[in-house]
Design a protein around this motif. Structure first.
Motif, short mmCIF file in Angstrom:
data_model
loop_
_atom_site.label_atom_id
_atom_site.label_comp_id
_atom_site.label_asym_id
_atom_site.label_seq_id
_atom_site.Cartn_x
_atom_site.Cartn_y
_atom_site.Cartn_z
N TYR A 54 0.83 -1.21 0.00
CA TYR A 54 0.00 0.00 0.00
C TYR A 54 0.86 1.25 0.00
CZ TYR A 54 -4.12 -2.81 1.00
OH TYR A 54 -5.13 -3.72 0.94
N VAL A 55 1.92 1.27 0.78
CA VAL A 55 2.81 2.43 0.81
C VAL A 55 3.48 2.60 -0.55
CG1 VAL A 55 4.96 3.31 1.83
CG2 VAL A 55 3.17 2.37 3.30
N TYR A 56 3.89 1.49 -1.18
CA TYR A 56 4.54 1.56 -2.49
C TYR A 56 3.59 2.08 -3.57
CZ TYR A 56 6.58 -0.05 -6.85
OH TYR A 56 7.07 -0.12 -8.13
N VAL A 57 2.36 1.58 -3.58
CA VAL A 57 1.41 1.94 -4.63
C VAL A 57 0.83 3.33 -4.42
CG1 VAL A 57 -0.84 1.36 -5.59
CG2 VAL A 57 0.84 -0.42 -5.21
N LEU A 58 0.56 3.70 -3.21
CA LEU A 58 -0.13 4.95 -2.95
C LEU A 58 0.79 6.14 -2.74
CD1 LEU A 58 -2.94 3.59 -0.64
CD2 LEU A 58 -3.05 4.12 -3.07
N ARG A 59 2.08 6.01 -3.04
CA ARG A 59 2.97 7.16 -2.95
C ARG A 59 2.61 8.14 -4.05
NH1 ARG A 59 9.00 5.18 -3.07
NH2 ARG A 59 8.11 4.26 -4.93
N PRO A 60 2.62 9.43 -3.79
CA PRO A 60 2.33 10.41 -4.83
C PRO A 60 3.33 10.37 -5.99
CG PRO A 60 2.24 11.43 -2.67
CD PRO A 60 2.76 10.04 -2.47
N LYS A 61 4.53 9.93 -5.73
CA LYS A 61 5.55 9.85 -6.78
C LYS A 61 5.18 8.83 -7.85
CE LYS A 61 10.50 8.95 -7.12
NZ LYS A 61 11.69 8.54 -6.35
N LYS A 62 4.45 7.78 -7.51
CA LYS A 62 4.06 6.71 -8.44
C LYS A 62 2.74 6.99 -9.16
CE LYS A 62 7.11 3.43 -8.01
NZ LYS A 62 7.73 2.80 -9.15
N ARG A 63 2.09 8.09 -8.88
CA ARG A 63 0.77 8.37 -9.44
C ARG A 63 0.80 8.41 -10.97
NH1 ARG A 63 -3.76 12.55 -7.62
NH2 ARG A 63 -5.12 12.20 -9.38
#
Length: 70
Positions: free
Chosen positions: A37-46
């Motif tokens: 969840y932390v990996y997917v929901l980071r703003p950098k990965k949006r």
């Protein structure tokens, strides 16, 4: 407050091997899901995931073209 403490009390001495395996597996899966969840929901990965959000719905790309005989 004492009844709440009694409610969540655990007798670690009475736990069997299966109980320990289940407890450890549950904690490991929880930590993996938290990391995901932390990996997917980071703003950098949006931007990366916004580009790929329609891939599961894009049937034309899979069923047509020279490589697929369509």
């Amino acid at each position: 407050m004492n009844s709440l403490k009694d409610y969540f009390a655990t007798d670690f001495q009475a736990m069997t091997t299966s109980d320990w395996v289940g407890t450890i597996l549950t904690v490991v899966i929880f930590l993996l899901m938290l990391g995901l969840y932390v990996y997917v929901l980071r703003p950098k990965k949006r931007d990366h995931f916004e580009k790929q959000k329609y891939i599961p719905l894009d049937d034309e790309q899979i069923n047509s073209g020279d490589k697929n005989g369509g």
